[in-house]
Write an enzyme that holds these catalytic residues in place. Structure first.
Site, PDB file in Angstrom:
ATOM      1  N   LYS A  22      37.422-122.913  20.209  1.00 37.63           N
ATOM      2  CA  LYS A  22      38.971-122.926  19.958  1.00 37.63           C
ATOM      3  C   LYS A  22      39.485-121.656  20.046  1.00 37.63           C
ATOM      4  CE  LYS A  22      40.532-122.228  15.407  1.00 37.63           C
ATOM      5  NZ  LYS A  22      41.356-121.465  15.351  1.00 37.63           N
ATOM      6  N   ASN A  23      38.650-120.697  19.395  1.00 33.12           N
ATOM      7  CA  ASN A  23      39.498-119.012  19.836  1.00 33.12           C
ATOM      8  C   ASN A  23      39.621-118.783  21.092  1.00 33.12           C
ATOM      9  OD1 ASN A  23      40.059-119.532  16.896  1.00 33.12           O
ATOM     10  ND2 ASN A  23      38.090-118.325  16.170  1.00 33.12           N
ATOM     11  N   CYS A 117      46.596-120.455   9.110  1.00 35.64           N
ATOM     12  CA  CYS A 117      45.624-120.427   7.800  1.00 35.64           C
ATOM     13  C   CYS A 117      46.213-119.035   6.824  1.00 35.64           C
ATOM     14  CB  CYS A 117      44.114-120.165   8.008  1.00 35.64           C
ATOM     15  SG  CYS A 117      43.225-121.611   8.690  1.00 35.64           S
ATOM     16  N   ARG A 122      48.366-111.332   6.930  1.00 34.51           N
ATOM     17  CA  ARG A 122      47.855-111.416   8.305  1.00 34.51           C
ATOM     18  C   ARG A 122      48.842-110.890   9.192  1.00 34.51           C
ATOM     19  NH1 ARG A 122      45.162-116.800   9.740  1.00 34.51           N
ATOM     20  NH2 ARG A 122      43.929-115.484  11.300  1.00 34.51           N
ATOM     21  N   ASP A 306      34.562-116.234  10.192  1.00 32.78           N
ATOM     22  CA  ASP A 306      34.765-117.766  10.356  1.00 32.78           C
ATOM     23  C   ASP A 306      33.407-118.585   9.807  1.00 32.78           C
ATOM     24  OD1 ASP A 306      36.870-117.066  12.929  1.00 32.78           O
ATOM     25  OD2 ASP A 306      37.088-116.796  11.028  1.00 32.78           O
ATOM     26  N   ARG A 398      42.221-129.040  12.994  1.00 32.39           N
ATOM     27  CA  ARG A 398      42.630-128.315  13.905  1.00 32.39           C
ATOM     28  C   ARG A 398      41.444-127.316  14.801  1.00 32.39           C
ATOM     29  NH1 ARG A 398      44.901-123.467  11.154  1.00 32.39           N
ATOM     30  NH2 ARG A 398      44.698-122.481  13.287  1.00 32.39           N
TER      31      ARG A 398
HETATM   32  C1  EPZ Z   1      41.110-114.082  14.885  1.00 34.31           C
HETATM   33  O1  EPZ Z   1      42.135-113.804  14.150  1.00 34.31           O
HETATM   34  C2  EPZ Z   1      40.624-115.510  14.923  1.00 34.31           C
HETATM   35  N1  EPZ Z   1      41.782-116.508  15.226  1.00 34.31           N
HETATM   36  C3  EPZ Z   1      40.185-115.797  13.351  1.00 34.31           C
HETATM   37  O2  EPZ Z   1      39.521-117.105  13.152  1.00 34.31           O
HETATM   38  C4  EPZ Z   1      39.063-115.005  12.906  1.00 34.31           C
HETATM   39  O3  EPZ Z   1      38.816-114.785  11.283  1.00 34.31           O
HETATM   40  C5  EPZ Z   1      39.484-113.590  13.087  1.00 34.31           C
HETATM   41  O4  EPZ Z   1      40.169-113.280  14.421  1.00 34.31           O
HETATM   42  C6  EPZ Z   1      38.482-112.377  12.973  1.00 34.31           C
HETATM   43  O5  EPZ Z   1      37.336-112.772  13.755  1.00 34.31           O
HETATM   44  C7  EPZ Z   1      41.855-116.756  16.276  1.00 34.31           C
HETATM   45  O6  EPZ Z   1      40.921-116.102  17.194  1.00 34.31           O
HETATM   46  C8  EPZ Z   1      42.763-117.676  16.937  1.00 34.31           C
HETATM   47  P1  EPZ Z   1      42.168-110.176  13.573  1.00 34.31           P
HETATM   48  P2  EPZ Z   1      43.370-113.052  14.065  1.00 34.31           P
HETATM   49  O7  EPZ Z   1      43.502-109.689  14.275  1.00 34.31           O
HETATM   50  O8  EPZ Z   1      43.142-112.363  15.591  1.00 34.31           O
HETATM   51  C9  EPZ Z   1      43.973-106.828  10.438  1.00 34.31           C
HETATM   52  C10 EPZ Z   1      39.320-119.457  12.457  1.00 34.31           C
HETATM   53  O9  EPZ Z   1      39.105-119.695  11.500  1.00 34.31           O
HETATM   54  N2  EPZ Z   1      45.124-106.712  11.457  1.00 34.31           N
HETATM   55  O10 EPZ Z   1      40.935-109.837  14.200  1.00 34.31           O
HETATM   56  O11 EPZ Z   1      44.337-113.156  13.471  1.00 34.31           O
HETATM   57  C11 EPZ Z   1      43.943-108.379   9.973  1.00 34.31           C
HETATM   58  O12 EPZ Z   1      44.711-108.229   8.562  1.00 34.31           O
HETATM   59  C12 EPZ Z   1      40.365-118.445  12.463  1.00 34.31           C
HETATM   60  O13 EPZ Z   1      39.207-119.752  13.627  1.00 34.31           O
HETATM   61  C13 EPZ Z   1      46.037-105.741  11.470  1.00 34.31           C
HETATM   62  O14 EPZ Z   1      45.901-104.874  10.210  1.00 34.31           O
HETATM   63  O15 EPZ Z   1      42.422-111.701  13.489  1.00 34.31           O
HETATM   64  C14 EPZ Z   1      42.526-108.319   9.551  1.00 34.31           C
HETATM   65  O16 EPZ Z   1      42.141-107.637   8.464  1.00 34.31           O
HETATM   66  C15 EPZ Z   1      40.718-117.787  11.302  1.00 34.31           C
HETATM   67  N3  EPZ Z   1      47.194-105.704  12.117  1.00 34.31           N
HETATM   68  C16 EPZ Z   1      41.608-107.774  10.609  1.00 34.31           C
HETATM   69  O17 EPZ Z   1      42.725-106.930  11.285  1.00 34.31           O
HETATM   70  C17 EPZ Z   1      47.031-106.536  13.404  1.00 34.31           C
HETATM   71  O18 EPZ Z   1      48.139-106.536  14.135  1.00 34.31           O
HETATM   72  C18 EPZ Z   1      41.215-108.804  11.806  1.00 34.31           C
HETATM   73  O19 EPZ Z   1      42.184-109.367  12.269  1.00 34.31           O
HETATM   74  C19 EPZ Z   1      46.157-107.498  13.351  1.00 34.31           C
HETATM   75  C20 EPZ Z   1      45.229-107.821  12.534  1.00 34.31           C
END
Ligand code: EPZ
Length: 423
Positions: A22-23, A117, A122, A306, A398
Site C-alpha cells: 500500500k505505502n 488515520c 501529522r 505500522d 483501506r
Molecule cells: C508514512 O506516513 C506511512 N504512510 C505511515 O503508515 C507510517 O506510519 C509512517 O510513514 C511511518 O513509517 C504512508 O506511507 C502512506 P512520516 P507519513 O512523515 O509519511 C513527523 C499505515 O498504517 N513529521 O514518516 O505521514 C511525523 O509527525 C500508515 O500504512 C514531521 O514532523 O509519516 C512523525 O512523527 C499509518 N513533519 C514522523 O515525522 C513532516 O513534515 C514520521 O512521519 C512530516 C512528518
C-alpha cells in the site's frame, strides 16, 4: 453498518499470498504523472487507497486503463489541471503526494491538506521545507488547501530534521525533473522509498542512494514509459505472521521479501514463535505460550510503527510484562480501549504501553479506530474465545486486500455482515 464477524480459537493453517505494498503504490501512482509517456503498474493491491488514487488521477485528466485486477496503465499526457479534487483527496492522507508529482511535472499543485488515520499531530512542514528549498512558493488557501508553484525548480540540498517517509517521497517527486542535483539528507529508508526510486529510475530518472539516509537526485528533462511491479507489502505480511502466531497456527506467508521482515521476524522469534525464511516466503509456526518482550518502534530498519498495534495483541497473552515504546507517532494507542474490552491488561503512559499478559482474550463487539488498529482487532478476534464483531471496517479495507477471503482460505471463520446502525 458493515462489520466483520470472527469466531476465534481456530489455528490458522495453509498458505497466504501477500499483495502489493500500500505505502509503495500510493506514492508510485501519483509518480506516473511525472512521465512524458504512458506507464504500466503491476501487482497493485485492490484496496480503497488505490481506488482513491486512481480516481484522483482521472480527476486530473490522466487516462487510467485497467488491464486486469492488479494492473493499470496510466497515460499522464492528457492531464488538464493541477487542482486536486477536494472530496477525493480528503479521503486519503497520501493524496499529498500529488503535490510533489504535479509540482515536479507542471510547476503547480493545489491540494487540500491530508486526511487519513488520526494518531496525533501529522504535520507536513518538512514536505513544504523541501518544496521551498527547490524554489517553489507555498501559499495557504481558504478551506484548508495549499497551492505550491514554481516556474523552474532548482536542485538543492535538503536536511530532514525528522526522518519522514512522506517528506522523502514528496521531495523526490518534486526533484526528479528539477534543474541540477538534489540531495536529501536524513532520508527515510523504508522499502517503499526504494520501490518509488526504482520506478522513477525505470522511467529514466537518475536517483541514487534510496534505502540509505542520503538520496541524490539529478534532474532529468524527459521521463519515458515504464512497466513496473510493486513490491510485496511488508506490513500486510507482518500482520499475517502475527495472525499465525496469535492462533497457534502454521502458515506459509508467500510473495514476500524476507529482508523487509527482519525486525518483525526477530521479535516473533524472541517471543517464542518459529519463523523459517525461504527465497520469497516465510513459514510461521507457534505452539507454546508466548514470552514477553520489549518493542520500540523506529524508522526502517527498526521495528515498524505500522506493526505496533498488531504486536500489542500478541503481547496481551504473552507470559510476563512487556513494554512498547512508540517512537514515531505521539498517540498511536487509541486501539488500547478496544483491546481492553477483550480482556487485555494494558496501561499507557505517554508513548509507552505496559502490557501484562493474561491467559486468554475474550470475544467482544469492538471498533477499528484506524487502519492498523483495525488489523489488530482482527488478530484479537481470531485469537479470542467466542465470536467477535468489528465495526468501522472501512479503515481495514483501506490497506488489506481480500482479507476475508485470505483468512477463510487459512481456515478462519470470518464473514462480512451488515447490521442496522445503532440509533
Ligand atoms: C508514512 O506516513 C506511512 N504512510 C505511515 O503508515 C507510517 O506510519 C509512517 O510513514 C511511518 O513509517 C504512508 O506511507 C502512506 P512520516 P507519513 O512523515 O509519511 C513527523 C499505515 O498504517 N513529521 O514518516 O505521514 C511525523 O509527525 C500508515 O500504512 C514531521 O514532523 O509519516 C512523525 O512523527 C499509518 N513533519 C514522523 O515525522 C513532516 O513534515 C514520521 O512521519 C512530516 C512528518
Amino acid at each position: 453498518m458493515r462489520k466483520y464477524r470472527i469466531k476465534g480459537g481456530i489455528p490458522l493453517s495453509g498458505a497466504v499470498d501477500i499483495s502489493g505494498a500500500k505505502n509503495a503504490v500510493v506514492a508510485i501512482l501519483p509518480a506516473a504523472l511525472l512521465a512524458d509517456e504512458p506507464c504500466r503498474v503491476e501487482n497493485i493491491p485492490n484496496i480503497k487507497d488505490v481506488a482513491v488514487s486512481l480516481k484522483l488521477l482521472e480527476s486530473l485528466g490522466a487516462k487510467v486503463t485497467h488491464i486486469d485486477d492488479n494492473t493499470v496503465e496510466i497515460d499522464p499526457t492528457t492531464v488538464g489541471t493541477c487542482e486536486v479534487n477536494d472530496d477525493l483527496a480528503r479521503n486519503m492522507r497520501a493524496s499529498y503526494y500529488f503535490i510533489g508529482a504535479l509540482l515536479g511535472k507542471h510547476g503547480r499543485a493545489r491540494v487540500p491538506m491530508p486526511g487519513g488515520c488520526w494518531f496525533g499531530e501529522r504535520p507536513i512542514d518538512l514536505h513544504l521545507k523541501g518544496f521551498r528549498a527547490l524554489g517553489a512558493e507555498v501559499t495557504p488557501l481558504e478551506n484548508d488547501c495549499i497551492e505550491v508553484c514554481s516556474n523552474q525548480l532548482m536542485g538543492n540540498s535538503i536536511y530532514l530534521d525528522t526522518v519522514s517517509v512522506g517528506a522523502t517521497v514528496n521531495i523526490m517527486l518534486a526533484a526528479v525533473r528539477a534543474m541540477g542535483m538534489t540531495i536529501i539528507e536524513n532520508a527515510a529508508k523504508e522499502p517503499h522509498i526504494v520501490d518509488l526510486a526504482n520506478f522513477l529510475n525505470t522511467m529514466g530518472a537518475d536517483i541514487r542512494g534510496a534505502g540509505t539516509d542520503v538520496i541524490k537526485i539529478r534532474g532529468t528533462q524527459y521521463l519515458h514509459s515504464a512497466t513496473y511491479s510493486i513490491i510485496p507489502d511488508q506490513i500486510e505480511a507482518g500482520t499475517y505472521m502475527a495472525m499465525a502466531v496469535a492462533t497457534k497456527g502454521d502458515v506459509l506467508v508467500r510473495n514476500v521479501i524476507p529482508k523487509h521482515l527482519e525486525s518483525i521476524t526477530a521479535k516473533l522469534i524472541e517471543m517464542g514463535a518459529i519463523v523459517e525464511e525461504m527465497d520469497d516466503a516465510v513459514r510461521v509456526r507457534c505452539s507454546d505460550t508466548l514470552q514477553h518482550c520489549n518493542i520500540k518502534t523506529m524508522p526502517h530498519p527498526g521495528f515498524p510503527t505500522d506493526m505496533q498495534p498488531q504486536i500489542a495483541v500478541l503481547l496481551s497473552t504473552a507470559q510476563g510484562v512487556s513494554h512498547i515504546t512508540e517512537g514515531i507517532w505521539e498517540n498511536r494507542y487509541r486501539y488500547v480501549d478496544e483491546l481492553r474490552l477483550m480482556g487485555a491488561d494494558i496501561e499507557v503512559r505517554g508513548n509507552t504501553a505496559t502490557i501484562t499478559g493474561v491467559p486468554q482474550l475474550t470475544a467482544a463487539d469492538v471498533m477499528a479506530v484506524d487502519l492498523r488498529a483495525g488489523a489488530a482487532m482482527v488478530i484479537a478476534g481470531l485469537a479470542a474465545e467466542g465470536t467477535t464483531e468489528i465495526g468501522n471496517i472501512r479503515y481495514i479495507e483501506r490497506g488489506y486486500e481480500n482479507i476475508v477471503n485470505k483468512l477463510t482460505r487459512l481456515g478462519a471463520e470470518i464473514s462480512l455482515i451488515e447490521v442496522p446502525d445503532e440509533a
